[in-house]
Design an enzyme around this catalytic site. Structure first.
Site, PDB file in Angstrom:
ATOM      1  N   LYS A 131      38.913  42.704  52.976  1.00 55.18           N
ATOM      2  CA  LYS A 131      40.516  41.863  52.889  1.00 55.18           C
ATOM      3  C   LYS A 131      40.490  40.680  53.702  1.00 55.18           C
ATOM      4  O   LYS A 131      41.016  39.736  53.163  1.00 55.18           O
ATOM      5  CB  LYS A 131      41.326  43.035  53.623  1.00 55.18           C
ATOM      6  N   GLN A 141      45.278  49.640  58.832  1.00 52.45           N
ATOM      7  CA  GLN A 141      44.194  50.491  57.868  1.00 52.45           C
ATOM      8  C   GLN A 141      44.531  51.897  58.581  1.00 52.45           C
ATOM      9  O   GLN A 141      44.320  52.372  59.496  1.00 52.45           O
ATOM     10  CB  GLN A 141      42.825  49.938  58.303  1.00 52.45           C
ATOM     11  N   ASP A 143      51.480  46.714  52.407  1.00 56.97           N
ATOM     12  CA  ASP A 143      51.033  48.150  51.801  1.00 56.97           C
ATOM     13  C   ASP A 143      52.107  48.835  50.831  1.00 56.97           C
ATOM     14  O   ASP A 143      51.792  49.646  50.064  1.00 56.97           O
ATOM     15  CB  ASP A 143      50.426  49.066  52.814  1.00 56.97           C
TER      16      ASP A 143
HETATM   17  N1  GUN Z   1      42.958  53.444  53.631  1.00 59.29           N
HETATM   18  C1  GUN Z   1      42.721  53.553  52.348  1.00 59.29           C
HETATM   19  N2  GUN Z   1      43.321  52.991  51.551  1.00 59.29           N
HETATM   20  C2  GUN Z   1      44.269  52.309  52.083  1.00 59.29           C
HETATM   21  C3  GUN Z   1      45.388  51.363  51.891  1.00 59.29           C
HETATM   22  O1  GUN Z   1      45.683  50.990  51.041  1.00 59.29           O
HETATM   23  N3  GUN Z   1      45.870  50.859  53.048  1.00 59.29           N
HETATM   24  C4  GUN Z   1      45.635  51.215  54.390  1.00 59.29           C
HETATM   25  N4  GUN Z   1      46.654  50.517  55.278  1.00 59.29           N
HETATM   26  N5  GUN Z   1      44.787  51.904  54.723  1.00 59.29           N
HETATM   27  C5  GUN Z   1      44.059  52.578  53.488  1.00 59.29           C
END
Ligand code: GUN
Length: 285
Positions: free
Chosen positions: A43, A87, A110
């Site tokens: 990211k 995350q 998100d």
């Molecule tokens: N862990 C797995 N997928 C995601 C996501 O889309 N966002 C976040 N914050 N954590 C994750």
């Protein structure tokens, strides 16, 4: 597939920059889960490639919930950060719901905050959750008709299955579908998946969907990412989806691979959310 979206995003970013605004995205990682570290790095790298302001906040695995909430408060108030995410999964001593609720909904790229989930459900989205949005864009940009089609979603998670179903039943392009959700407690699941014109699989089980579960000519989207042993590879493991690709590909009219299908689209839609958040903050959207 994601490249055409990135081209559009680059234009929006350069337009924001010409107004003195650099879109900023922060990613908070607590602990050292190896898969999470990989995602967070990807990211950050994509942000930088796009010329966005990128901040990675790495907190130790024994950070307290109060430490994390304090950091979230700082990011909520930081004008250079237009969107951020924490995350998941979090260490067991930290309550995920409390953390998500602490994020300013305007910065919740998100789309996990209950306010944003609600807005999405009633068809007035502030953001769309990245993975389902990525799936929807794949369908749209591949020219797959969704209007009136039977979409079967396999899996009912808050991150993928539930929002995916909600999005495909909305009015509008890339949606207007008849939606069925099946899950681990569904009776005779294959009899339902066989009805799907579009089968979206987010069950979290390697090679769960086999050829007998798919209608001839269906479009199959595999959201699964499962690491399985692979003694033949240098790493000793490999990434596979929830769909048994080799057997299902002969039956599907189109099928998305793992890795390389939905994954890159997810990151792309996250970036799109960050740019949208910056545009709203700048008053240009
Ligand atoms: N862990 C797995 N997928 C995601 C996501 O889309 N966002 C976040 N914050 N954590 C994750």
């Amino acid at each position: 597939m994601s490249e055409s979206i990135y081209a559009e995003l680059r234009e929006r970013i350069s337009s924001l920059k010409s107004k003195g605004v650099t879109p900023g995205l922060a990613v908070v990682l607590v602990g050292d889960d190896p898969a999470s570290e990989v995602y967070v790095r990807m990211k950050g790298k994509k942000c930088e490639e796009l010329g966005m302001h990128s901040v990675t906040v790495a907190m130790p695995g024994d950070a307290t919930q109060a430490d994390l909430l304090k950091k979230i408060g700082e990011l909520n108030g930081d004008g250079s950060i237009h969107g951020f995410l924490v995350q998941l999964p979090l260490p067991p001593h930290i309550d995920e719901k409390t953390v998500i609720n602490a994020i300013d909904p305007k910065k919740d790229v998100d789309c996990f905050h209950p306010v944003n989930v609600g807005k999405m459900l009633i068809g007035e989205p502030e953001f769309l959750p990245a993975t389902p949005a990525g799936v929807q864009q794949m369908l749209v940009r591949s020219g797959v008709e969704t209007k009136g089609k039977h979409v079967v979603v396999v899996g009912r998670s808050n991150i993928v299955g539930k929002p995916m179903a909600a999005m495909m039943m909305q009015k509008g392009d890339g949606a207007d579908s008849t939606v069925t959700v099946v899950h681990s407690r569904t009776r005779d699941l294959p009899s339902v998946t066989r009805l799907a014109d579009i089968l979206i699989v987010a069950m979290g089980k390697a090679n769960f969907v086999t050829a007998d579960m798919v209608k001839e000519g269906a479009v199959v989207i595999d959201v699964g990412t499962n690491r399985v042993d692979d003694p033949g590879s240098p790493k000793g493991s490999k990434l596979v989806g929830d769909v048994d690709f080799e057997v299902v590909k002969g039956k599907a009219s189109a099928i998305s691979p793992v890795p390389g299908g939905v994954g890159p689209m997810t990151i792309c839609m996250l970036m799109a959310n960050a740019v949208s958040a910056a545009e709203r903050a700048a008053g240009t959207r």
